[in-house]
Scaffold this active site. Structure first.
Site, PDB file in Angstrom:
ATOM      1  N   PRO A   1     -13.949  15.367 -20.873  1.00 30.34           N
ATOM      2  CG  PRO A   1     -13.410  15.263 -18.621  1.00 30.34           C
ATOM      3  CD  PRO A   1     -12.867  15.043 -19.981  1.00 30.34           C
ATOM      4  CD  GLU A   2     -16.364  19.138 -25.264  1.00 26.36           C
ATOM      5  OE1 GLU A   2     -17.218  19.982 -25.584  1.00 26.36           O
ATOM      6  OE2 GLU A   2     -15.789  18.426 -26.096  1.00 26.36           O
TER       7      GLU A   2
END
Length: 270
Positions: free
Chosen positions: A2-3
């Site tokens: 997750p960014e």
DNA sequence: ACTATTTCCTGGATGC
DNA sequence: TGCATCCAGGAAATAG
């Protein structure tokens, strides 16, 4: 992994589901791996609170907490998903999956569950949460340019540095550099004003497109509702080593910068 | 004040 | 089939 776009998608989904809910009880596993907070602090801060809303700051999920029926936030519960972390809202009946490290029971009977096989995620609490760096989607061009002034580090490393820009990770750094036509190993300080302007626009465009598509599902990322994102279908260099560049057919190269895989087109990026 | 390197962790992929 | 080894990566910690 997750960014910014994935965390944004998750935070929106969570806010929709749990905003306004009261926290009834909290269970923490043996090693919840808190960042700055002990288990005791987390339990203490979360108890008797109500979730006003959920938002994203960089790659952090921030739950704004109010006391009882209050409407002003008095504390924050901060979750960093690391590599493999997931924060899911589900019913109490659902069997907890393996690697569940925290369960927060809510007034409605629903639960927030933090699951993280690789344990790179972090939970913490704060009464005045402030993150370093600037939000890439809010920052002005001038400030963006000033971030890289005098920095000898490769531009790829600078993009990943959360104290400068917050929220850009490996995928979006590579995709932004491709769209800006800049090689990842270029020294940040060596970029011209024009190149930095291209990079600024590329970063914002990539992040906005990715948010619109619900993020990138590589490995096992899913959002708060268990839905996959679709931006991985738009990746032009990330994970495409050896495959032809979508612009010029030159094989995409991969090299390691600061311990991270970096993908680029040797022809389109200079 | 910066920058580079190492460390944490485990599932999945690879190799013999 | 099974076991060992390698690899991925965010960010803190450490070293230079």
């Amino acid at each position: 992994m997750p960014e910014l776009p994935e965390v944004e998608t998750i935070a929106r989904g969570l806010s929709r589901r749990v905003a306004g809910e009261t926290i009834d009880s909290v269970w923490l596993g043996e090693k919840p791996e808190p960042l700055k907070s002990s288990s005791e602090e987390i339990l203490e801060v979360l108890s008797n609170k109500r979730i006003l809303g959920v938002r994203r700051v960089g790659k952090h999920i921030v739950f704004d907490l109010a006391q009882g029926r209050g409407r002003t936030p008095v504390a924050q519960w901060i979750v960093h998903l690391g590599m493999s972390g997931r924060m899911m809202a589900c019913t109490a009946e659902e069997a907890p999956v393996k690697h569940t490290h925290a369960i927060v029971k809510l007034g409605s009977g629903r639960e927030l569950r933090f699951v993280d096989p690789r344990r790179f995620g972090r939970l913490s609490v704060s009464r005045h949460f402030e993150a370093a760096g600037v939000e890439p989607l809010d920052v002005s061009l001038e400030i963006f340019i000033s971030l890289f002034r005098g920095r000898k580090t490769p531009i790829k490393s600078a993009l990943l540095n959360q104290k400068l820009l917050r929220g850009v990770g490996n995928i979006y750094a590579d995709e932004s550099l491709f769209r800006a036509g800049i090689r990842p190993r270029r020294r940040a300080a060596s970029l011209s004003r024009k190149e930095l302007q291209k990079l600024y626009r590329a970063v914002q465009k990539v992040l906005k497109e990715a948010i619109a598509l619900g993020g990138s599902s590589v490995s096992d990322y899913v959002d708060a509702d268990g839905e996959e994102g679709f931006f991985q279908l738009r990746h032009r260099v990330y994970g495409r080593e050896g495959e032809p560049c979508l612009k010029c057919r030159t094989p995409v190269k991969r090299l390691v910068i600061a311990g991270r895989s970096s993908h680029y087109c040797p022809n389109c990026q200079r």
